[in-house]
Design a protein around this motif. Structure first.
Motif, PDB file in Angstrom:
ATOM      1  N   VAL A   1       0.848  -1.383  -0.002  1.00 59.16           N
ATOM      2  CA  VAL A   1       0.119   0.130  -0.100  1.00 59.16           C
ATOM      3  C   VAL A   1       0.871   1.114   0.080  1.00 59.16           C
ATOM      4  N   ARG A   2       1.778   1.318   0.877  1.00 58.02           N
ATOM      5  CA  ARG A   2       2.738   2.368   0.772  1.00 58.02           C
ATOM      6  C   ARG A   2       3.545   2.450  -0.530  1.00 58.02           C
ATOM      7  N   ALA A   3       3.668   1.531  -1.175  1.00 60.89           N
ATOM      8  CA  ALA A   3       4.537   1.658  -2.478  1.00 60.89           C
ATOM      9  C   ALA A   3       3.698   2.006  -3.716  1.00 60.89           C
ATOM     10  N   ARG A   4       2.148   2.131  -3.232  1.00 56.60           N
ATOM     11  CA  ARG A   4       1.200   2.454  -4.318  1.00 56.60           C
ATOM     12  C   ARG A   4       1.155   1.101  -5.301  1.00 56.60           C
ATOM     13  N   ASP A   5       1.511  -0.115  -4.844  1.00 55.35           N
ATOM     14  CA  ASP A   5       1.489  -1.027  -5.729  1.00 55.35           C
ATOM     15  C   ASP A   5       0.134  -2.061  -5.656  1.00 55.35           C
ATOM     16  N   THR A   6      -0.809  -1.374  -6.406  1.00 51.76           N
ATOM     17  CA  THR A   6      -2.318  -2.049  -6.356  1.00 51.76           C
ATOM     18  C   THR A   6      -2.386  -3.510  -6.615  1.00 51.76           C
ATOM     19  N   ALA A   7      -1.513  -3.897  -7.827  1.00 54.68           N
ATOM     20  CA  ALA A   7      -1.521  -5.111  -8.245  1.00 54.68           C
ATOM     21  C   ALA A   7      -1.216  -6.187  -7.131  1.00 54.68           C
ATOM     22  N   SER A   8      -0.257  -5.878  -6.291  1.00 56.25           N
ATOM     23  CA  SER A   8       0.207  -6.726  -5.193  1.00 56.25           C
ATOM     24  C   SER A   8      -0.534  -6.668  -4.119  1.00 56.25           C
ATOM     25  N   VAL A   9      -1.405  -5.341  -3.855  1.00 51.85           N
ATOM     26  CA  VAL A   9      -2.547  -5.125  -2.851  1.00 51.85           C
ATOM     27  C   VAL A   9      -3.692  -6.516  -3.176  1.00 51.85           C
ATOM     28  N   SER A  10      -3.906  -6.214  -4.416  1.00 51.95           N
ATOM     29  CA  SER A  10      -4.846  -7.193  -4.899  1.00 51.95           C
ATOM     30  C   SER A  10      -4.433  -8.643  -4.667  1.00 51.95           C
ATOM     31  N   THR A  11      -3.408  -9.145  -4.877  1.00 47.98           N
ATOM     32  CA  THR A  11      -2.830 -10.393  -4.557  1.00 47.98           C
ATOM     33  C   THR A  11      -2.805 -10.734  -3.421  1.00 47.98           C
ATOM     34  N   LEU A  12      -2.498  -9.944  -2.441  1.00 46.97           N
ATOM     35  CA  LEU A  12      -2.405 -10.088  -1.113  1.00 46.97           C
ATOM     36  C   LEU A  12      -3.734 -10.271  -0.434  1.00 46.97           C
ATOM     37  N   LEU A  13      -4.744  -9.469  -0.825  1.00 49.68           N
ATOM     38  CA  LEU A  13      -6.292  -9.634  -0.451  1.00 49.68           C
ATOM     39  C   LEU A  13      -6.798 -10.903  -0.855  1.00 49.68           C
ATOM     40  N   THR A  14      -6.487 -11.363  -1.927  1.00 50.10           N
ATOM     41  CA  THR A  14      -6.924 -12.623  -2.550  1.00 50.10           C
ATOM     42  C   THR A  14      -6.248 -13.772  -1.893  1.00 50.10           C
ATOM     43  N   ALA A  15      -5.068 -13.699  -1.195  1.00 44.82           N
ATOM     44  CA  ALA A  15      -4.386 -14.593  -0.249  1.00 44.82           C
ATOM     45  C   ALA A  15      -4.865 -14.486   1.350  1.00 44.82           C
ATOM     46  N   ASP A  16      -5.906 -13.583   1.276  1.00 48.63           N
ATOM     47  CA  ASP A  16      -6.705 -13.290   2.801  1.00 48.63           C
ATOM     48  C   ASP A  16      -5.881 -12.516   3.625  1.00 48.63           C
ATOM     49  N   ALA A  17      -4.949 -11.650   3.024  1.00 49.97           N
ATOM     50  CA  ALA A  17      -4.595 -10.334   3.842  1.00 49.97           C
ATOM     51  C   ALA A  17      -5.731  -9.616   4.445  1.00 49.97           C
ATOM     52  N   GLY A  18      -5.764  -9.252   5.593  1.00 47.21           N
ATOM     53  CA  GLY A  18      -6.648  -8.458   6.337  1.00 47.21           C
ATOM     54  C   GLY A  18      -6.899  -7.219   5.467  1.00 47.21           C
ATOM     55  N   PRO A  19      -8.073  -6.919   5.066  1.00 51.03           N
ATOM     56  CA  PRO A  19      -8.138  -5.461   4.339  1.00 51.03           C
ATOM     57  C   PRO A  19      -8.347  -4.189   5.434  1.00 51.03           C
ATOM     58  N   SER A  20      -8.468  -4.649   6.565  1.00 54.69           N
ATOM     59  CA  SER A  20      -8.275  -3.303   7.490  1.00 54.69           C
ATOM     60  C   SER A  20      -6.988  -3.429   8.203  1.00 54.69           C
ATOM     61  N   THR A  21      -6.139  -4.317   7.989  1.00 53.88           N
ATOM     62  CA  THR A  21      -4.641  -4.169   8.464  1.00 53.88           C
ATOM     63  C   THR A  21      -4.156  -2.862   9.098  1.00 53.88           C
ATOM     64  N   ARG A  22      -3.841  -2.832  10.249  1.00 56.94           N
ATOM     65  CA  ARG A  22      -3.412  -1.688  10.966  1.00 56.94           C
ATOM     66  C   ARG A  22      -1.900  -1.342  10.921  1.00 56.94           C
ATOM     67  N   GLU A  23      -1.204  -0.473  10.614  1.00 50.00           N
ATOM     68  CA  GLU A  23       0.202   0.028  10.943  1.00 50.00           C
ATOM     69  C   GLU A  23       0.320   0.180  12.171  1.00 50.00           C
ATOM     70  N   SER A  24       1.064  -0.555  13.177  1.00 46.73           N
ATOM     71  CA  SER A  24       1.348  -0.286  14.311  1.00 46.73           C
ATOM     72  C   SER A  24       2.029   1.115  14.900  1.00 46.73           C
ATOM     73  N   SER A  25       2.878   1.528  13.797  1.00 48.16           N
ATOM     74  CA  SER A  25       3.843   2.579  14.301  1.00 48.16           C
ATOM     75  C   SER A  25       2.832   3.911  14.203  1.00 48.16           C
ATOM     76  N   THR A  26       1.987   4.080  13.345  1.00 47.29           N
ATOM     77  CA  THR A  26       1.098   5.022  13.036  1.00 47.29           C
ATOM     78  C   THR A  26      -0.286   4.945  13.376  1.00 47.29           C
ATOM     79  N   GLY A  27      -0.826   4.030  13.710  1.00 47.43           N
ATOM     80  CA  GLY A  27      -2.289   3.573  14.302  1.00 47.43           C
ATOM     81  C   GLY A  27      -3.177   3.550  12.823  1.00 47.43           C
ATOM     82  N   LEU A  28      -2.581   3.684  11.814  1.00 44.07           N
ATOM     83  CA  LEU A  28      -3.325   3.999  10.419  1.00 44.07           C
ATOM     84  C   LEU A  28      -3.863   2.608   9.901  1.00 44.07           C
ATOM     85  N   THR A  29      -5.010   2.472   9.204  1.00 41.47           N
ATOM     86  CA  THR A  29      -5.418   1.386   8.597  1.00 41.47           C
ATOM     87  C   THR A  29      -4.756   1.606   7.150  1.00 41.47           C
TER      88      THR A  29
END
Length: 342
Positions: free
Chosen positions: A9-37
């Protein structure tokens, strides 16, 4: 996988984001250092393709960050992408969600970060104007402060001011046109009858003025304010008996029972298609819950006899029987009736 999703997401790599979501990565994953989803990150980076991909993947558009309490829509107003803002609003983001630290709405942030196009869009979506920060400024005062302290980008602020003035004028004109709503609010039955006979829009919605009637239909107002004769006229003219107002997520039946209008309650429950069991968004109370909560026995009996469900559970975990015991007591006749029919 969460780390990989944040990186993509930080790399603006939409294709990889799509692949990871398909592989069950959590779409509401939160970054611990910033508190941002990850949705907030993409929104703040003005990355519309990734935002849309995360929304499609089930990202929570309503959740807040852990430091300021702001939503993805707030972050989008900082990022400056109208496409992102539009995607979030179309997905159901609350336009007037308030950050608990600052009291800012999305509109306030759009003005603060000098994005007049976003401000114009939010205004078209009914963003409230009579709102306040948590540090004492009204929206108007906050905008005036921005005009005074900014030198860079002042042209954008002046453009935004034009949009604010247009919205104020549109609201004023809408109020002036809504003769039916005015007559209902005044309880003027004769005028209501004349206006309906002349073809007035029976389900017109009041503009958002940060007032008691915001986005209400005439039937919602008449049911709340106890104008029984007007309720009959509106229903006869085809008013939507299940119209929902967005502030509390209530229908006309909620309005009637909450205020103890037994005659209007009886009129409403007799209408074909009435939803006796609509649960309000704010507290999950059905009309029966509301009637019991405020101790209106006649309204409650009318609902029960009409077939209102007795098994609905509100957000505080209470059924109508629980509510009846709390308000009327375990041995009251109404409590016994509910217990018998449950």
């Amino acid at each position: 996988m969460s780390t990989a999703l944040i990186t993509a997401v930080r790399a603006r790599d939409t294709a990889s984001v799509s692949t990871l979501l398909t592989a069950d990565a959590g779409p509401s994953t939160r970054e611990s250092s910033t508190g941002l989803t990850v949705l907030m990150i993409a929104a703040g980076q003005a990355d519309a393709p990734t935002v849309r991909e995360l929304i499609r993947g089930g990202a929570d558009i309503h959740t807040a960050d852990t430091r300021a309490g702001a939503t993805a829509l707030h972050k989008a107003c900082q990022g400056g992408s109208l496409d992102v803002v539009r995607a979030l609003v179309e997905a159901g983001a609350f336009v007037d969600a308030v950050a608990p630290t600052t009291g800012h709405t999305a509109l306030m942030d759009a003005l603060w970060y000098k994005y007049p196009d976003i401000a114009e869009y939010l205004l078209s979506q009914g963003a409230g104007l009579k709102v306040f920060t948590h540090y004492g400024f009204s929206l108007e005062q906050h905008f005036e402060y921005e005009l005074n302290v900014n030198t860079f980008g002042k042209d954008k602020l002046l453009e935004a001011e034009k949009h604010l003035n247009t919205r104020r004028k549109d609201d004023e004109n809408a109020v002036g046109r809504q003769l039916l709503m005015a007559a209902v609010a005044e309880g003027d039955t004769d005028q209501v009858r004349k206006l309906l006979d002349a073809g007035a829009d029976v389900d017109e919605r009041s503009p958002v003025l940060n007032g008691f009637n915001d986005s209400h239909t005439p039937l919602l107002v008449a049911s709340r304010d106890g104008h029984g004769a007007i309720v009959k006229l509106l229903l006869a003219a085809g008013a939507d008996v299940n119209a929902v107002e967005p502030t509390f997520g209530a229908v006309p039946l909620h309005k009637a029972v909450y205020n103890g209008h037994a005659d209007i309650t009886a009129e409403l429950v007799a209408r074909p298609g009435i939803d006796l069991d609509f649960q309000g968004a704010t507290n999950g109370y059905s009309p029966l819950h509301d009637s019991l909560w405020h101790g209106y026995e006649e309204c409650a009996r009318t609902l029960i006899e009409a077939g209102a469900r007795l098994d609905l559970v509100s957000h505080d975990g209470k059924t109508p029987l629980d509510m009846a015991v709390d308000v009327f007591g375990a041995d009251h006749a109404l409590t016994a009736l509910i217990r018998e029919r449950s």
